[in-house]
Design an enzyme around this catalytic site. Structure first.
Site, short mmCIF file in Angstrom:
data_model
loop_
_atom_site.label_atom_id
_atom_site.label_comp_id
_atom_site.label_asym_id
_atom_site.label_seq_id
_atom_site.Cartn_x
_atom_site.Cartn_y
_atom_site.Cartn_z
N TYR A 49 0.74 -1.12 -0.04
CA TYR A 49 -0.07 -0.05 -0.02
C TYR A 49 0.89 1.09 -0.04
CZ TYR A 49 -3.15 3.78 1.59
OH TYR A 49 -3.80 4.73 1.75
N GLY A 56 -5.88 5.25 0.00
CA GLY A 56 -7.18 5.45 0.50
C GLY A 56 -8.13 4.36 -0.46
#
Length: 506
Positions: A49, A56
């Site tokens: 990530y 998000g």
């Protein structure tokens, strides 16, 4: 001073308030480099990530290798979207120090150039333009920290030598170079609680000052009314098992140790009792704002000490996402950036500071109301009653300011609003809480300023200069250097500002 591992709030004071320069320990740089090298290798052919994904709710989108660096710049620029008042320089500097310390733990995978540039900015008093309004304190202080990251990539604006200038201009004049994004420098700088924690550290320092001032003023007013000493006694306060209360009482006893005005109950009320006496001339007990000071300021002190512990824990924690763990060669995804710990403490701190302010306002009212103190003229007026006004005008300021703090003391911690396409469905509002706490603290300085001047005027009227404790005499003399004894009415606001500045240096 050299930074390596655990930063205490006392270290923040040395660096932020006393402007001590910092150095980065070799072990710190080794940790940062090991974390960076591990992430560089580990992230190959893996989905990490914020390294090769969107952010998000956009994390489901894979980012191509050739776009990963630009992704970080896009994140920084797009989230540099704060508005409102800029953070004061001391708070912005504290935010930088908090972020430097977190990144130095070696849990973020940043290049060493990030912490080195942060160190240079701190040492040279170059502080980023960071706005009060922006972050919701859940995925960290995203917006506010984006403004910090913007400066590190050589963009945005900074404050230097009292002026707001472009980062590019200041970097050129100081011979500084922006960082180059290597892997995830944008996200690592922005995911975290460093803004709320930095503001919180400054708030805690000022709340400590306020507590000390409140103790001194509470002692002085007890001297003015020649209070009995048993409500401060070790025996009485020892029967209630709260450390804060006992510490406050101990501090007050030390402050008043050489006072000639504090009385012993045994000398006045325990010596005789005539049956025919139906109304006592001597007051049996003082008003609550005078005799319950340990019970009122005790919770303030206990709360402050716990808040400091939470802030230290947060500042020395990895509050990033994901967390890089070199020891077990793994990257963990989670939510360490969530700011609930700091948010709750800022709400608690502003509540107790508001109560401290209320205590000062009630003590002030006691002095100004001749009907209840029975020893001073109305409004401690040293001039002609009816013609002069004494401290009448400033009471309005103290009352209205206290009322504002009471309103602001409603909690921010529970005001979560989902946003970010509901990805951030419950948030902390930690920076909002810290900023509002700062306002309540500033209000407290203003009310205590008015109380301090009034106490000095009362001492003047009663002629107690040679009877007050040496600690109160020092306070009296310092304030008299700023504002002389006055009987004629005069414009008060310049004196209020000067005494306020004095209290902030105590």
């Amino acid at each position: 001073m050299k930074i390596n591992n655990f930063l205490e709030l006392s270290d923040f004071k040395k660096i932020i308030v006393e402007n001590k320069n910092i150095e980065l320990d070799k072990a710190l740089l080794t940790r940062v480099n090991e974390s960076f090298q591990f992430l560089k290798e580990f992230s190959k052919n893996k989905v990490i990530y914020g390294v090769n994904t969107g952010f998000g709710p956009m994390a489901q989108f894979k980012i191509s290798d050739e776009d990963t660096h630009q992704l970080q710049y896009n994140l920084i620029r797009s989230h540099s979207s704060g508005i409102g008042n800029p953070l004061p320089a001391d708070e912005a500097k504290a935010c930088m120090l908090a972020r430097l310390n977190t990144l130095s733990l070696g849990k973020s995978g940043v290049h060493e150039s990030v912490v080195i540039l942060l160190k240079e900015l701190i040492n040279r008093d170059i502080t980023p333009l960071i706005f009060e309004h922006g972050g919701v304190g859940a995925s960290g202080d995203l917006v506010q920290l984006a403004h910090l990251a913007l400066v590190l990539i050589g963009e945005g604006e900074v404050f230097h030598k009292g002026e707001r200038k472009s980062t590019k201009e200041v970097f050129q004049s100081e011979g500084l170079k922006p960082i180059q994004v290597e892997i995830r420098e944008g996200l690592a700088l922005m995911n975290g609680t460093s803004v709320m924690s930095g503001i919180g550290a400054v708030n805690a320092h000022k709340a400590n000052q306020l507590t000390d001032i409140s103790i001194k003023l509470s002692c002085a007013i007890n001297e003015v009314v020649q209070a009995y000493d048993d409500h401060l006694s070790e025996v009485l306060n020892g029967t209630k098992l709260h450390a804060g209360q006992q510490k406050i009482a101990e501090k007050m006893r030390a402050h008043l140790s050489d006072s000639k005005l504090i009385r012993k109950r045994a000398d006045h009320l325990y010596t005789h009792f005539e049956e025919q006496e139906k109304v006592f001339k001597e007051k049996v007990q003082e008003y609550y704002s005078l005799r319950c000071v340990p019970q009122i300021l005790g919770p303030v002190l206990d709360t402050l000490e716990y808040t400091e512990k939470v802030l230290e824990n947060e500042i020395n924690s990895a509050n990033d996402n994901p967390i890089i763990n070199v020891e077990d060669q793994h990257v963990y995804h989670g939510g360490n950036f969530h700011g609930d710990y700091v948010s709750l403490e800022m709400d608690k701190l502003k509540i107790v500071v508001a109560k401290l302010t209320m205590l000062a306002e009630r003590q002030l009212n006691y002095l100004l109301n001749s009907k209840i103190n029975e020893i001073l003229p109305p409004f401690v007026n040293l001039g002609k009653l009816g013609f002069n006004f004494g401290m009448q005008g400033v009471q309005f300021t103290a009352t209205s300011t206290t009322a504002e703090s009471q309103m602001l003391s409603n909690p921010m911690y529970i005001h979560s609003i989902p946003n970010n396409n509901d990805n951030q469905d419950i948030v902390s509002m930690g920076t909002n809480a810290a900023v509002i706490c700062r306002k309540v603290i500033e209000n407290a300085f203003e009310v205590l300023t008015i109380e301090a001047i009034t106490i000095v005027q009362a001492i003047e009227y009663l002629g107690f200069q040679d009877k007050i404790s040496s600690a109160t005499k020092e306070l009296y003399d310092d304030i008299r250097k700023i504002i002389p004894a006055f009987s004629d009415d005069m414009v008060m606001y310049p004196y209020l500002e000067q005494v306020k500045k004095y209290l902030k240096t105590m």
